[in-house]
Design a protein around this motif. Structure first.
Motif, PDB file in Angstrom:
ATOM      1  N   LYS A  26       0.838  -1.205   0.000  1.00 53.92           N
ATOM      2  CA  LYS A  26       0.000   0.000   0.000  1.00 53.92           C
ATOM      3  C   LYS A  26       0.872   1.254   0.000  1.00 53.92           C
ATOM      4  O   LYS A  26       0.630   2.203  -0.746  1.00 53.92           O
ATOM      5  CB  LYS A  26      -0.906  -0.021   1.225  1.00 53.92           C
ATOM      6  N   PHE A  27       1.912   1.254   0.828  1.00 54.46           N
ATOM      7  CA  PHE A  27       2.855   2.371   0.912  1.00 54.46           C
ATOM      8  C   PHE A  27       3.538   2.589  -0.438  1.00 54.46           C
ATOM      9  O   PHE A  27       3.565   3.703  -0.961  1.00 54.46           O
ATOM     10  CB  PHE A  27       3.896   2.084   1.998  1.00 54.46           C
ATOM     11  N   ASN A  28       4.077   1.514  -1.014  1.00 53.69           N
ATOM     12  CA  ASN A  28       4.800   1.629  -2.280  1.00 53.69           C
ATOM     13  C   ASN A  28       3.909   2.110  -3.422  1.00 53.69           C
ATOM     14  O   ASN A  28       4.366   2.846  -4.293  1.00 53.69           O
ATOM     15  CB  ASN A  28       5.444   0.297  -2.649  1.00 53.69           C
ATOM     16  N   SER A  29       2.646   1.730  -3.421  1.00 49.86           N
ATOM     17  CA  SER A  29       1.760   2.145  -4.509  1.00 49.86           C
ATOM     18  C   SER A  29       1.322   3.607  -4.379  1.00 49.86           C
ATOM     19  O   SER A  29       0.935   4.225  -5.370  1.00 49.86           O
ATOM     20  CB  SER A  29       0.539   1.234  -4.582  1.00 49.86           C
ATOM     21  N   ALA A  30       1.391   4.171  -3.187  1.00 53.54           N
ATOM     22  CA  ALA A  30       0.923   5.544  -2.965  1.00 53.54           C
ATOM     23  C   ALA A  30       2.048   6.570  -2.931  1.00 53.54           C
ATOM     24  O   ALA A  30       1.793   7.774  -2.992  1.00 53.54           O
ATOM     25  CB  ALA A  30       0.146   5.620  -1.651  1.00 53.54           C
ATOM     26  N   ILE A  31       3.277   6.116  -2.837  1.00 52.45           N
ATOM     27  CA  ILE A  31       4.413   7.026  -2.706  1.00 52.45           C
ATOM     28  C   ILE A  31       4.646   7.796  -4.007  1.00 52.45           C
ATOM     29  O   ILE A  31       4.455   7.267  -5.092  1.00 52.45           O
ATOM     30  CB  ILE A  31       5.671   6.239  -2.292  1.00 52.45           C
ATOM     31  N   SER A  32       5.026   9.050  -3.894  1.00 48.22           N
ATOM     32  CA  SER A  32       5.449   9.813  -5.075  1.00 48.22           C
ATOM     33  C   SER A  32       6.812  10.413  -4.760  1.00 48.22           C
ATOM     34  O   SER A  32       7.073  10.892  -3.659  1.00 48.22           O
ATOM     35  CB  SER A  32       4.439  10.888  -5.448  1.00 48.22           C
ATOM     36  N   ILE A  33       7.694  10.364  -5.731  1.00 46.55           N
ATOM     37  CA  ILE A  33       9.039  10.893  -5.575  1.00 46.55           C
ATOM     38  C   ILE A  33       9.023  12.337  -6.059  1.00 46.55           C
ATOM     39  O   ILE A  33       8.699  12.614  -7.211  1.00 46.55           O
ATOM     40  CB  ILE A  33      10.073  10.065  -6.367  1.00 46.55           C
TER      41      ILE A  33
END
Length: 65
Positions: free
Chosen positions: A53-60
């Motif tokens: 869930k974290f990885n899919s929502a993260i933006s760089i």
């Protein structure tokens, strides 16, 4: 693969995630600890079952080498 890339050297990255992820008591809260900060911002260790869930929502926002 990473040995000869830019990521083999130290770098700093600014990322953004939804505020609900770092709000204790919110149903989207994904960290093991409450009231923890990293560089003055809310943070902590992501629960293993919340990592996807974290990885899919993260933006760089940016990366500096």
């Amino acid at each position: 693969m990473w040995t000869n890339s830019r990521f083999s050297k130290p770098f700093t990255v600014k990322v953004s995630i939804p505020k609900s992820f770092v709000t204790p008591g919110n149903k989207n809260y994904i960290f093991m600890e409450a009231d923890m900060t990293i560089d003055g911002f809310p943070g902590g260790t992501v629960l293993p079952n919340s990592l996807e869930k974290f990885n899919s929502a993260i933006s760089i926002d940016w990366i500096r080498y």
